[in-house]
Design an enzyme around this catalytic site. Structure first.
Site, mmCIF file in Angstrom:
data_model
loop_
_atom_site.group_PDB
_atom_site.id
_atom_site.type_symbol
_atom_site.label_atom_id
_atom_site.label_comp_id
_atom_site.label_asym_id
_atom_site.label_seq_id
_atom_site.Cartn_x
_atom_site.Cartn_y
_atom_site.Cartn_z
ATOM 1 N N TYR A 1 0.870 -1.182 0.000
ATOM 2 C CA TYR A 1 0.000 0.000 0.000
ATOM 3 C C TYR A 1 0.900 1.224 0.000
ATOM 4 O O TYR A 1 1.848 1.306 0.773
ATOM 5 C CB TYR A 1 -0.903 0.006 1.236
ATOM 6 C CG TYR A 1 -1.741 1.259 1.399
ATOM 7 C CD1 TYR A 1 -1.478 2.176 2.420
ATOM 8 C CD2 TYR A 1 -2.799 1.535 0.531
ATOM 9 C CE1 TYR A 1 -2.243 3.315 2.580
ATOM 10 C CE2 TYR A 1 -3.579 2.680 0.686
ATOM 11 C CZ TYR A 1 -3.290 3.573 1.708
ATOM 12 O OH TYR A 1 -4.054 4.711 1.857
ATOM 13 N N ASP B 1 9.461 2.821 -0.935
ATOM 14 C CA ASP B 1 8.465 3.517 -0.110
ATOM 15 C C ASP B 1 8.799 3.208 1.355
ATOM 16 O O ASP B 1 8.420 2.166 1.871
ATOM 17 C CB ASP B 1 7.054 3.059 -0.470
ATOM 18 C CG ASP B 1 6.014 3.798 0.361
ATOM 19 O OD1 ASP B 1 4.808 3.682 0.052
ATOM 20 O OD2 ASP B 1 6.402 4.476 1.342
ATOM 21 N N LYS C 1 5.419 9.745 8.331
ATOM 22 C CA LYS C 1 5.262 9.238 9.698
ATOM 23 C C LYS C 1 6.315 9.770 10.671
ATOM 24 O O LYS C 1 6.244 10.912 11.114
ATOM 25 C CB LYS C 1 5.213 7.701 9.665
ATOM 26 C CG LYS C 1 3.973 7.169 8.883
ATOM 27 C CD LYS C 1 3.850 5.681 8.929
ATOM 28 C CE LYS C 1 2.840 5.166 7.923
ATOM 29 N NZ LYS C 1 1.480 5.030 8.450
HETATM 30 P P1 KE4 Z 1 -0.389 8.636 4.471
HETATM 31 O O1 KE4 Z 1 -0.949 9.318 3.251
HETATM 32 O O2 KE4 Z 1 -1.446 7.833 5.211
HETATM 33 O O3 KE4 Z 1 0.406 9.575 5.394
HETATM 34 O O4 KE4 Z 1 0.725 7.587 3.964
HETATM 35 C C1 KE4 Z 1 0.358 6.636 2.992
HETATM 36 C C2 KE4 Z 1 1.300 5.457 3.071
HETATM 37 C C3 KE4 Z 1 2.303 5.351 2.129
HETATM 38 N N1 KE4 Z 1 3.174 4.319 2.153
HETATM 39 C C4 KE4 Z 1 3.094 3.366 3.109
HETATM 40 C C5 KE4 Z 1 4.084 2.233 3.097
HETATM 41 C C6 KE4 Z 1 2.086 3.425 4.105
HETATM 42 O O5 KE4 Z 1 1.997 2.455 5.053
HETATM 43 C C7 KE4 Z 1 1.177 4.496 4.093
HETATM 44 C C8 KE4 Z 1 0.062 4.633 5.106
HETATM 45 N N2 KE4 Z 1 0.044 3.652 6.139
HETATM 46 C C9 KE4 Z 1 -1.279 3.356 6.677
HETATM 47 C C10 KE4 Z 1 -1.171 2.203 7.677
HETATM 48 N N3 KE4 Z 1 -0.440 1.088 7.217
HETATM 49 C C11 KE4 Z 1 -1.909 4.562 7.290
HETATM 50 C C12 KE4 Z 1 -3.109 4.276 8.169
HETATM 51 C C13 KE4 Z 1 -4.382 4.740 7.540
HETATM 52 O O6 KE4 Z 1 -4.506 4.651 6.298
HETATM 53 O O7 KE4 Z 1 -5.238 5.198 8.312
#
Ligand code: KE4
Length: 425
Positions: free
Chosen positions: A144, A239, A267
């Protein structure tokens, strides 16, 4: 656990927020429970609206490696906020954060800050396409990379497929350049390059997957991707939104000794504030506007408040180097979890790297999306609910990662194991 106020807050939220949440996984649908509403957090602990206290192993999906409300991070944020919160004009703080990221990652000369991981990935892919003049992007099934349209693709049948949209609202045309390959499958990637070689702009990968649950690939997988990208003049995007500064101060690429062309971060570098970043060698990064023609922009990009939290977080991580202790603590914790479940004859497997791990309810190794999907998600949901009632907050989905922070103590882990011993699975 008392839950009346949580339930009332959820009912009110659903009246004015779709699903009552601002990110779907928070609705607890995957664990068949009603979400808790947090009133405060400190260190490794969360406190909900009904006054319940939890040991937190989700840590806001990774950012809170120092625990919640770290006093030094808050002090740094307060100091910055006293001078204002957003100018939309450059500050030295942004340069300092970029300098720290450059110093931490050998593969990075320059950094562009944005406001989320999704925005970082969106920019990285546009940059790769603009740099190479190619359209196709390879991603791995189960990884993801945020909710950018052309990454919301689901695998068709077969080892290597052109993605079809996994969400309504994403036109088929938006995903026709996204090629899906099974994670950990270099042969399928080779076939993708054989078929689309000179039109593949980049391969994007979570160097350690966190969104199928934790999957730590062999170095040969990542090395193989890098070799195929170099051979085909495609770019490699790591990523590291989760892994960056989580697995090591220099992220997964430092551990595996592989240099991607572009890295996305998020993060932890925001210390709990909205942030994302794209990093890479100058010859690639200089293609971003205003230097180059690849457009990218953001009102709150490099916001001084977010950057201050990130700067203080990275300063503490660099100074204290908590990684060996986090490794030791998490390894012992996962051993204790496994011993406990084995004593209860519960089939399981645990994937772990550093302070990131996932307990899978399956008796097979979990190495890709297909094997992750064999997990007993009903059992995970029951485990989640029982542990929540015991004051342990876990990721509300089998397909996420658990994290330990520098605030977690041995007594917290012991309490968690004691709760696990009572769980009925
Ligand atoms: P954000 O747009 O949520 O800040 O980041 C997206 C993203 C990009 N790449 C990786 C590897 C990620 O894990 C994420 C977002 N992680 C999720 C949880 N695994 C965020 C939690 C959520 O979507 O509420």
């Amino acid at each position: 656990m008392k839950n009346t106020k949580n339930k009332r807050l959820f009912a009110n939220a659903k009246k004015v927020i779709p699903g009552g949440v601002n990110s779907p996984v928070r609705a607890f649908n995957a664990v068949d429970a009603s979400p808790i509403f947090i009133e405060k957090a400190k260190g490794q602990y969360l406190y909900d609206a009904d006054g319940n206290k939890y040991i937190d192993y989700c840590l806001s999906w990774g950012p809170m490696i120092l625990g919640h409300a770290n006093k030094d991070v808050l002090a740094s944020v307060k100091k910055t906020m006293a001078n204002g919160t957003s100018y939309g004009i450059p500050t030295e703080l942004e340069t300092k954060l970029a300098e720290k990221v450059v110093a931490a990652f050998d593969s990075i000369d320059k950094v562009r800050l944005v406001s989320s991981g999704t925005e970082a990935v969106m920019t990285a892919i546009r940059l790769a396409r603009g740099t190479t003049g190619r359209d196709k992007i390879v991603k791995f099934v189960g990884c993801y990379h945020g909710h950018v349209d052309h990454m919301l693709v689901s695998a068709g049948s077969g080892l290597m497929t052109l993605g079809s949209p996994s969400s309504p609202g994403v036109p088929k045309d938006f995903t026709k350049h996204t090629i899906l390959v099974p994670y950990n499958d270099l042969d399928a990637l080779k076939k993708a390059f054989a078929k689309y070689s000179d039109s593949i702009a980049a391969v994007i990968v979570e160097p350690v997957a966190g969104n199928m649950g934790t999957i730590v690939p062999p170095k040969s997988f990542l090395k193989g991707i890098s070799t195929l990208c170099k051979k085909n003049k495609s770019l490699l995007i790591f990523d590291e939104v989760i892994c960056g500064f989580r697995l090591a101060y220099g992220g997964a690429q430092t551990i595996f000794g592989i240099k991607p062309d572009i890295t996305t971060l998020g993060k932890i570098i925001g210390g709990g504030f909205p942030i994302g970043a794209i990093g890479g060698k100058a010859k690639i990064m200089n293609n971003l506007s205003p230097n180059g023609a690849v457009y990218q922009a953001g009102t709150l990009s490099g916001n001084p408040v977010c950057v201050s939290a990130g700067l203080e977080t990275l300063k503490i991580l660099k100074t204290n180097n908590p990684y060996p202790k986090l490794e030791k603590m998490t390894a012992a914790f996962c051993t204790a979890i496994s011993e406990t479940l084995t004593s209860k004859s519960v089939p399981h497997t645990i994937n772990r790297i550093g302070s990131m791990f996932t307990l899978f309810f399956t008796d097979e190794p979990v190495t890709d999306f297909a094997s992750a999907m064999k997990c007993d998600t009903a059992k995970y949901a029951s485990y989640f609910r029982q542990m929540l009632n015991a004051g342990i907050y876990l990721p509300p989905s089998q397909f996420e990662a658990n994290f330990i922070s520098t605030a977690h103590k041995k007594t917290d882990l012991n309490k968690t194991i004691a709760a696990l011993k009572k769980v009925k699975l």
